[in-house]
Write an enzyme that holds these catalytic residues in place. Sequence first.
Site, short mmCIF file in Angstrom:
data_model
loop_
_atom_site.label_atom_id
_atom_site.label_comp_id
_atom_site.label_asym_id
_atom_site.label_seq_id
_atom_site.Cartn_x
_atom_site.Cartn_y
_atom_site.Cartn_z
N HIS A 364 -0.46 -4.37 -6.95
CA HIS A 364 -1.02 -2.97 -5.65
C HIS A 364 -2.45 -2.79 -6.35
O HIS A 364 -2.73 -3.07 -8.17
CB HIS A 364 -0.02 -1.71 -6.67
CG HIS A 364 0.38 -1.19 -6.04
ND1 HIS A 364 1.27 -1.39 -4.94
CD2 HIS A 364 0.92 0.39 -5.83
CE1 HIS A 364 1.58 -0.03 -4.11
NE2 HIS A 364 1.40 0.73 -4.52
N ALA A 365 -3.00 -2.97 -5.93
CA ALA A 365 -4.50 -2.14 -5.46
C ALA A 365 -4.73 -1.15 -6.48
O ALA A 365 -3.81 -0.19 -6.58
CB ALA A 365 -5.52 -2.30 -4.49
N HIS A 394 -12.59 0.45 -0.87
CA HIS A 394 -11.89 1.77 -1.43
C HIS A 394 -11.78 2.50 -3.03
O HIS A 394 -11.76 2.27 -3.39
CB HIS A 394 -10.21 2.10 -1.07
CG HIS A 394 -9.83 2.67 -1.62
ND1 HIS A 394 -9.89 4.06 -0.69
CD2 HIS A 394 -8.78 2.94 -2.80
CE1 HIS A 394 -8.71 4.90 -1.39
NE2 HIS A 394 -8.27 4.63 -2.44
N GLU A 395 -11.72 0.71 -3.68
CA GLU A 395 -11.39 0.56 -4.56
C GLU A 395 -12.61 0.94 -5.43
O GLU A 395 -12.89 1.18 -6.45
CB GLU A 395 -10.57 -0.58 -5.04
CG GLU A 395 -8.99 -0.98 -5.12
CD GLU A 395 -7.99 0.20 -5.67
OE1 GLU A 395 -8.70 0.76 -6.66
OE2 GLU A 395 -7.50 0.63 -4.53
N HIS A 398 -13.82 3.88 -6.38
CA HIS A 398 -12.98 4.69 -7.54
C HIS A 398 -14.43 4.08 -8.32
O HIS A 398 -14.70 4.59 -10.05
CB HIS A 398 -11.89 3.55 -7.96
CG HIS A 398 -10.93 4.52 -7.01
ND1 HIS A 398 -10.50 6.12 -7.00
CD2 HIS A 398 -10.25 4.27 -6.63
CE1 HIS A 398 -9.70 6.19 -6.09
NE2 HIS A 398 -8.66 5.03 -5.60
N GLU A 422 -9.70 9.77 -4.24
CA GLU A 422 -9.32 8.97 -3.48
C GLU A 422 -10.26 9.02 -2.34
O GLU A 422 -9.87 7.88 -1.70
CB GLU A 422 -7.91 9.62 -2.78
CG GLU A 422 -6.69 9.47 -3.67
CD GLU A 422 -6.90 7.41 -3.90
OE1 GLU A 422 -7.33 6.68 -3.52
OE2 GLU A 422 -7.09 7.62 -5.54
N HIS A 524 7.67 9.66 -4.52
CA HIS A 524 6.85 10.49 -5.25
C HIS A 524 7.70 12.10 -5.50
O HIS A 524 7.49 12.74 -6.23
CB HIS A 524 5.43 11.10 -3.59
CG HIS A 524 5.19 10.08 -4.21
ND1 HIS A 524 4.78 9.14 -3.29
CD2 HIS A 524 3.20 9.57 -4.28
CE1 HIS A 524 4.20 8.45 -2.91
NE2 HIS A 524 3.01 8.81 -3.45
N TYR A 534 -3.13 13.86 -1.66
CA TYR A 534 -3.81 13.12 -0.64
C TYR A 534 -4.06 13.16 1.22
O TYR A 534 -4.73 13.55 1.59
CB TYR A 534 -2.39 12.07 -0.54
CG TYR A 534 -1.56 11.31 -1.39
CD1 TYR A 534 -2.70 10.06 -2.36
CD2 TYR A 534 -0.51 11.98 -1.66
CE1 TYR A 534 -2.15 10.22 -3.20
CE2 TYR A 534 0.23 11.03 -2.84
CZ TYR A 534 -0.71 9.78 -3.85
OH TYR A 534 -0.53 9.55 -5.16
ZN LIG Z 1 -7.19 5.13 -4.60
#
Ligand SMILES: [Zn+2]
Length: 625
Positions: A364-365, A394-395, A398, A422, A524, A534
Amino acid sequence: MKHTATALCALVIATLAPTAQAQSAHAAAPADKATAAPARAALPYPPNAEGAAAFIAAAEKDLFGYTVEASQVNWVNSTYITEDTDAMAARINAEGTEKSVAYALEAAKFAALPGLAPDVKRKLDILRNGIVLPAPTMPGAATELNEIATRLNSLYGKGKGTLNGKEINGSDIEAEMGNPERTPAELAEMWASWHDNVGAPMKDDYARMVGIANEGAKELGFADTGVMWRSGYDMSAADFTAMTERLWQETRPLYLALHTYVRKQLNEKHGDAVQPRTGPIRADLLGNMWAQEWGNIYPLVAPEGSGALGYDIGELLAKQNKGPVDMVKIGEGFYSSLGFEKLPETFWQRSQFTKPADREVVCHASAWNVDNVDDIRIKMCIKVNADDFVTIHHELGHNYYQRAYNEQPFLYLNGANDGFHEAIGDFVALSITPEYLVQIGLLDRSQVPSADKDIGLLLRQAMDKVAFLPFGLLVDKWRWGVFDGSIQPAEYNTAWVDLKREYQGIVPPVDRPADAFDPGAKYHIPGNTPYTRYFLARILQFQFYKAACDQAGWKGPLHRCSFYGNKEVGEKLNAMLEMGASKPWPEALAAFTGTREMSAKPMLEYFAPLIEWLDAQNEGETAGW
Ligand SMILES: [Zn+2]
């Protein structure tokens, strides 16, 4: 089948785990010892403003050191899974849970004191509301809460559905729901079996858990757990609820147009008996177990002639012999073009870019800052395809955020609110336009799709990003109601089904049995991960994008803008990022976008050509349900 958006959603948890808030973000279940200890101990600091400041200083020092060690252990565990590293991670994370509970309780005692310095007050609040599932100090309560949370989590992990009568596990059933070859009968079977098998057994535990957590929230000074969750947004819980509802109302017409168009296509494919032309959409026909993102059925709804883009990023990369590390270099190049410092040498040495052949790892990234300073890394199992190209951007978002705020005090080492973290990488990824691909030499100018392909591109985006909005809101709407008692256990399922219908216009494919607990079939809920972040990230990323494009002087249609190479955008972006969580989020938002309000208008502007097109397609259809 591709599951980018789903993966991005799920990976948030992992993403924030190693950062400053790891211990609180993951504090699903405090150990008994942890809660009992601080209740008995006398405050080591005098109950006044000076005592509070001293308490905060000590807590920050302790937590800084702890999170570095915890990140090291968790990194090793995630990239080298064995029984031993599992045990080491469980130990250090339990220690973190104990710490977060102890600090939250102490912070709650200081929080009401008069004369607190503003930063001390802000940090006390961060400590106080940093736990997701607070346990009360009552003997045995934390143990019971811990056991229930663990049981719920493992029920979900072990959950099985069926396909043609054969058992099928969670990740396979998720993929099969997006498989265009599956018949409506097979989809209904998978949907019903998953919801019945996974959700229903959780119901009593869930109700008990809600009661215990609410007691814990009260001890920390909150009316209930839902109020506690909404207390991290620099406004009252009621104002936060109202803000999310306003953002939904702003985007609802766009969702409605998409819903109407997709329903028409489903009706034409399946016929009236499966999907009527009017009313709500059958939940299992949208390519996703929860109907939360619909990108998997894009081929079914793609506009004739302009549906295909004419190029595939994965193929472009492969043609130039670009591998996983090259893809990350391209991602770094985007941020460098905005003026951000290059990634440190250690990033390249210590990241996990590909799946090792000789051991188990978490694929999982996620993005980490192991030493809370500059030891930033990503952990992925990169494949050379378009999805992973976007995920890398995306990563890295962060990572650049983590590094930008690394001079803040420990408790401010976080996003302005949980939606911001996010949204950064997603907003940058919006800039991966055909024009950008030409600029970096991946795409030949002659291959740039003509403007008549824009609708296909926008529709593909909307199937994930717009379709998600009502779902992103209703998951916590349901939980807020459960925590405040307006939804009683006997109504758990009907309230969930009603919210799905009201917000998404979605109905179950089969009647729901009396003992159903459909919310439990969404990770979740048993996993106790707040979900509104989100929803916020979906809205915020377009606000960031619009601001960047305005600053770059972009004049054309918003969706074609790329701000690649613009140093002024980078400077303004950095002004927001380096604030971390040190100021209320409206101030951070203003530092980059010039406004203190969250707004869906940029998202509507981005999709404006699509809205016009959808309205034309929907002529003669009855919108709504
Ligand atoms: Zn993320």
